[in-house]
Design a protein around this motif. Structure first.
Motif, PDB file in Angstrom:
ATOM      1  N   SER A 189     -19.066 -31.389  30.150  1.00  0.00           N
ATOM      2  CA  SER A 189     -19.788 -32.522  29.562  1.00  0.00           C
ATOM      3  C   SER A 189     -20.010 -33.621  30.601  1.00  0.00           C
ATOM      4  CB  SER A 189     -18.989 -33.074  28.380  1.00  0.00           C
ATOM      5  OG  SER A 189     -19.611 -34.205  27.839  1.00  0.00           O
ATOM      6  N   LEU A 190     -18.988 -33.885  31.390  1.00  0.00           N
ATOM      7  CA  LEU A 190     -19.107 -34.883  32.461  1.00  0.00           C
ATOM      8  C   LEU A 190     -20.259 -34.530  33.388  1.00  0.00           C
ATOM      9  CD1 LEU A 190     -17.938 -37.296  34.137  1.00  0.00           C
ATOM     10  CD2 LEU A 190     -16.581 -35.579  35.338  1.00  0.00           C
ATOM     11  N   HIS A 191     -20.303 -33.282  33.813  1.00  0.00           N
ATOM     12  CA  HIS A 191     -21.361 -32.847  34.719  1.00  0.00           C
ATOM     13  C   HIS A 191     -22.738 -33.035  34.089  1.00  0.00           C
ATOM     14  CE1 HIS A 191     -23.970 -29.962  36.890  1.00  0.00           C
ATOM     15  NE2 HIS A 191     -23.317 -30.461  37.932  1.00  0.00           N
ATOM     16  N   ARG A 192     -22.871 -32.660  32.828  1.00  0.00           N
ATOM     17  CA  ARG A 192     -24.156 -32.785  32.141  1.00  0.00           C
ATOM     18  C   ARG A 192     -24.591 -34.241  32.056  1.00  0.00           C
ATOM     19  NH1 ARG A 192     -27.540 -30.748  33.235  1.00  0.00           N
ATOM     20  NH2 ARG A 192     -26.284 -29.477  34.531  1.00  0.00           N
ATOM     21  N   LEU A 193     -23.644 -35.142  31.782  1.00  0.00           N
ATOM     22  CA  LEU A 193     -24.003 -36.544  31.565  1.00  0.00           C
ATOM     23  C   LEU A 193     -24.238 -37.327  32.857  1.00  0.00           C
ATOM     24  CD1 LEU A 193     -21.639 -37.331  28.569  1.00  0.00           C
ATOM     25  CD2 LEU A 193     -24.121 -37.041  28.515  1.00  0.00           C
ATOM     26  N   VAL A 194     -23.690 -36.861  33.969  1.00  0.00           N
ATOM     27  CA  VAL A 194     -23.886 -37.604  35.222  1.00  0.00           C
ATOM     28  C   VAL A 194     -24.774 -36.861  36.219  1.00  0.00           C
ATOM     29  CG1 VAL A 194     -21.686 -38.809  34.961  1.00  0.00           C
ATOM     30  CG2 VAL A 194     -21.799 -36.761  36.391  1.00  0.00           C
ATOM     31  N   ALA A 195     -25.253 -35.675  35.861  1.00  0.00           N
ATOM     32  CA  ALA A 195     -26.100 -34.901  36.787  1.00  0.00           C
ATOM     33  C   ALA A 195     -27.315 -35.727  37.192  1.00  0.00           C
ATOM     34  CB  ALA A 195     -26.534 -33.592  36.127  1.00  0.00           C
ATOM     35  N   GLY A 196     -27.590 -35.714  38.492  1.00  0.00           N
ATOM     36  CA  GLY A 196     -28.740 -36.435  39.020  1.00  0.00           C
ATOM     37  C   GLY A 196     -28.515 -37.915  39.235  1.00  0.00           C
ATOM     38  N   ASN A 205     -17.057 -29.176  58.622  1.00  0.00           N
ATOM     39  CA  ASN A 205     -18.366 -29.544  59.138  1.00  0.00           C
ATOM     40  C   ASN A 205     -19.371 -29.722  57.985  1.00  0.00           C
ATOM     41  OD1 ASN A 205     -20.040 -30.287  61.215  1.00  0.00           O
ATOM     42  ND2 ASN A 205     -20.823 -28.212  61.522  1.00  0.00           N
ATOM     43  N   GLU A 206     -18.938 -30.477  56.959  1.00  0.00           N
ATOM     44  CA  GLU A 206     -19.794 -30.725  55.804  1.00  0.00           C
ATOM     45  C   GLU A 206     -19.797 -32.210  55.487  1.00  0.00           C
ATOM     46  OE1 GLU A 206     -16.248 -29.363  52.711  1.00  0.00           O
ATOM     47  OE2 GLU A 206     -18.065 -28.175  52.831  1.00  0.00           O
ATOM     48  N   THR A 207     -20.900 -32.682  54.951  1.00  0.00           N
ATOM     49  CA  THR A 207     -20.986 -34.080  54.544  1.00  0.00           C
ATOM     50  C   THR A 207     -20.190 -34.270  53.259  1.00  0.00           C
ATOM     51  OG1 THR A 207     -22.936 -33.770  53.167  1.00  0.00           O
ATOM     52  CG2 THR A 207     -23.317 -34.263  55.520  1.00  0.00           C
ATOM     53  N   GLU A 208     -20.027 -35.510  52.846  1.00  0.00           N
ATOM     54  CA  GLU A 208     -19.318 -35.796  51.601  1.00  0.00           C
ATOM     55  C   GLU A 208     -20.021 -35.134  50.416  1.00  0.00           C
ATOM     56  OE1 GLU A 208     -17.409 -39.508  49.099  1.00  0.00           O
ATOM     57  OE2 GLU A 208     -19.067 -39.922  50.465  1.00  0.00           O
ATOM     58  N   GLU A 209     -21.342 -35.157  50.421  1.00  0.00           N
ATOM     59  CA  GLU A 209     -22.104 -34.530  49.335  1.00  0.00           C
ATOM     60  C   GLU A 209     -21.947 -33.003  49.352  1.00  0.00           C
ATOM     61  OE1 GLU A 209     -23.731 -35.834  46.701  1.00  0.00           O
ATOM     62  OE2 GLU A 209     -22.931 -37.759  47.359  1.00  0.00           O
ATOM     63  N   ARG A 257     -19.367 -28.162  47.021  1.00  0.00           N
ATOM     64  CA  ARG A 257     -18.455 -27.020  47.154  1.00  0.00           C
ATOM     65  C   ARG A 257     -17.266 -27.170  46.225  1.00  0.00           C
ATOM     66  NH1 ARG A 257     -13.856 -26.710  49.732  1.00  0.00           N
ATOM     67  NH2 ARG A 257     -14.257 -28.505  51.058  1.00  0.00           N
ATOM     68  N   MET A 258     -16.679 -28.356  46.202  1.00  0.00           N
ATOM     69  CA  MET A 258     -15.512 -28.579  45.367  1.00  0.00           C
ATOM     70  C   MET A 258     -15.866 -28.474  43.881  1.00  0.00           C
ATOM     71  SD  MET A 258     -13.448 -31.510  47.452  1.00  0.00           S
ATOM     72  CE  MET A 258     -12.048 -31.454  46.350  1.00  0.00           C
ATOM     73  N   TRP A 259     -17.083 -28.900  43.517  1.00  0.00           N
ATOM     74  CA  TRP A 259     -17.504 -28.785  42.125  1.00  0.00           C
ATOM     75  C   TRP A 259     -17.588 -27.306  41.721  1.00  0.00           C
ATOM     76  CZ3 TRP A 259     -17.478 -31.809  38.126  1.00  0.00           C
ATOM     77  CH2 TRP A 259     -18.070 -31.329  36.950  1.00  0.00           C
ATOM     78  N   GLY A 260     -18.186 -26.501  42.569  1.00  0.00           N
ATOM     79  CA  GLY A 260     -18.293 -25.070  42.290  1.00  0.00           C
ATOM     80  C   GLY A 260     -16.930 -24.423  42.145  1.00  0.00           C
ATOM     81  N   GLN A 270     -17.434 -38.748  42.877  1.00  0.00           N
ATOM     82  CA  GLN A 270     -16.609 -39.399  41.862  1.00  0.00           C
ATOM     83  C   GLN A 270     -16.429 -38.480  40.647  1.00  0.00           C
ATOM     84  OE1 GLN A 270     -19.383 -40.668  43.266  1.00  0.00           O
ATOM     85  NE2 GLN A 270     -18.785 -42.554  44.293  1.00  0.00           N
ATOM     86  N   ALA A 271     -17.490 -37.775  40.280  1.00  0.00           N
ATOM     87  CA  ALA A 271     -17.407 -36.850  39.142  1.00  0.00           C
ATOM     88  C   ALA A 271     -16.434 -35.717  39.433  1.00  0.00           C
ATOM     89  CB  ALA A 271     -18.797 -36.297  38.810  1.00  0.00           C
ATOM     90  N   VAL A 272     -16.416 -35.226  40.665  1.00  0.00           N
ATOM     91  CA  VAL A 272     -15.487 -34.153  41.036  1.00  0.00           C
ATOM     92  C   VAL A 272     -14.051 -34.650  40.911  1.00  0.00           C
ATOM     93  CG1 VAL A 272     -14.658 -32.745  42.965  1.00  0.00           C
ATOM     94  CG2 VAL A 272     -17.096 -32.892  42.490  1.00  0.00           C
ATOM     95  N   ARG A 273     -13.781 -35.857  41.368  1.00  0.00           N
ATOM     96  CA  ARG A 273     -12.420 -36.401  41.268  1.00  0.00           C
ATOM     97  C   ARG A 273     -12.006 -36.555  39.799  1.00  0.00           C
ATOM     98  NH1 ARG A 273     -14.177 -39.047  45.894  1.00  0.00           N
ATOM     99  NH2 ARG A 273     -14.902 -40.888  44.785  1.00  0.00           N
ATOM    100  N   LEU A 274     -12.903 -37.086  38.972  1.00  0.00           N
ATOM    101  CA  LEU A 274     -12.596 -37.266  37.555  1.00  0.00           C
ATOM    102  C   LEU A 274     -12.416 -35.917  36.862  1.00  0.00           C
ATOM    103  CD1 LEU A 274     -12.166 -39.068  35.127  1.00  0.00           C
ATOM    104  CD2 LEU A 274     -14.657 -39.206  34.859  1.00  0.00           C
ATOM    105  N   ALA A 275     -13.296 -34.972  37.138  1.00  0.00           N
ATOM    106  CA  ALA A 275     -13.195 -33.640  36.534  1.00  0.00           C
ATOM    107  C   ALA A 275     -11.909 -32.944  36.974  1.00  0.00           C
ATOM    108  CB  ALA A 275     -14.407 -32.796  36.904  1.00  0.00           C
ATOM    109  N   SER A 276     -11.505 -33.158  38.194  1.00  0.00           N
ATOM    110  CA  SER A 276     -10.259 -32.573  38.690  1.00  0.00           C
ATOM    111  C   SER A 276      -9.070 -33.128  37.913  1.00  0.00           C
ATOM    112  CB  SER A 276     -10.116 -32.856  40.180  1.00  0.00           C
ATOM    113  OG  SER A 276      -8.940 -32.298  40.684  1.00  0.00           O
ATOM    114  N   ARG A 277      -9.078 -34.413  37.667  1.00  0.00           N
ATOM    115  CA  ARG A 277      -7.993 -35.029  36.891  1.00  0.00           C
ATOM    116  C   ARG A 277      -7.996 -34.522  35.452  1.00  0.00           C
ATOM    117  NH1 ARG A 277      -9.664 -40.094  39.870  1.00  0.00           N
ATOM    118  NH2 ARG A 277      -8.197 -40.160  41.608  1.00  0.00           N
TER     119      ARG A 277
END
Length: 179
Positions: A82-89, A11-15, A20-23, A95-102
Motif C-alpha cells: 500500500s505504501l508503494h502504491r500511495l507514494v509511487a512517482g 557503484n550505484e546512486t541513492e536512487e 534494488r533494495m525495494w525489489g 524514504q519509502a524503502v526505510r519505512l517499508a523495511s520497518r
C-alpha cells in the motif's frame, strides 16, 4: 558529482540503491505474506468448528489473542504494498524503502507472536500436558535464532565498508577465529 549523485559500494546512486533494495524487500515480504495469510485464514475458520465451543475460557482467550495478532501481522506485512502504491512517482523511494523495511520488521515480530500463540493453543488442546510451555519456548528460541540471531551475527561479523578488511570473530582463547 553532487552528494546526491555520489556512488557507493556497489557503484550505484541513492536512487538505484533504493530501487534494488525495494525489489529485495518486496521479494522477502512475499514469503512472509504468504505464510501469515495462510495462518490467518486458518485461524479465522476455527471459531466456526464445533470444537471451539468446547474450549476452556483460557484457550478461547488465547485464540482471540492469536487472531488479533494474525490480523495485525497481516496488516504490517501488506502495508509496504500500500505504501508503494500511495507514494509511487513522488520521488521518495529511499524514504519509502526505510519505512517499508520497518513495517516488515514489525510484521515479522507480529508473525512470531502469532505463530507462538497458535502453537501454544494447538498443543494445549492436543495434549493437555504440562510440557507444552517448554516445547513452545524451545520452538520460539529456534525462531529467534533463525530469524534474528543468525542474521544479526552475520551482519556483525561479515559486514564491511568498501576498502575495509573483514574482522574475523575471536575464539574462546582470544585468537582469531576460522571462517
Amino acid at each position: 558529482m553532487t552528494e546526491d549523485g555520489r556512488r557507493r559500494g556497489r557503484n550505484e546512486t541513492e536512487e538505484e540503491r533504493a530501487d534494488r533494495m525495494w525489489g529485495e524487500l518486496i521479494q522477502e515480504v512475499r514469503v512472509a505474506q504468504t505464510g501469515v495469510q495462510i495462518l490467518f485464514g486458518f485461524l479465522l475458520t476455527v471459531v466456526f468448528t464445533p470444537k471451539y465451543s468446547q474450549l476452556a475460557a483460557t484457550d478461547q482467550a488465547i485464540y482471540i489473542g492469536t487472531v488479533v495478532l494474525g490480523a495485525c501481522a497481516t496488516g504490517a506485512l501488506i502495508g509496504p504494498v500500500s505504501l508503494h502504491r500511495l507514494v509511487a512517482g513522488r520521488r521518495v523511494k529511499p524514504q519509502a524503502v526505510r519505512l517499508a523495511s520497518r513495517m516488515t520488521l514489525v510484521g515479522l515480530l507480529l508473525l512470531l507472536a502469532t505463530m507462538t500463540s497458535s502453537l501454544l493453543l494447538i498443543l494445549r488442546v492436543a495434549t493437555h500436558d504440562g510440557y507444552v510451555p517448554y516445547l513452545v519456548s524451545a520452538v520460539v528460541a529456534w525462531y529467534l535464532v533463525c530469524w534474528y540471531g543468525l542474521p544479526l551475527w552475520a551482519r556483525r561479523w561479515h559486514t564491511t565498508e568498501p576498502g575495509d578488511r573483514p574482522v574475523p570473530p575471536k575464539t574462546e582463547d582470544g585468537g582469531p577465529g576460522r571462517r
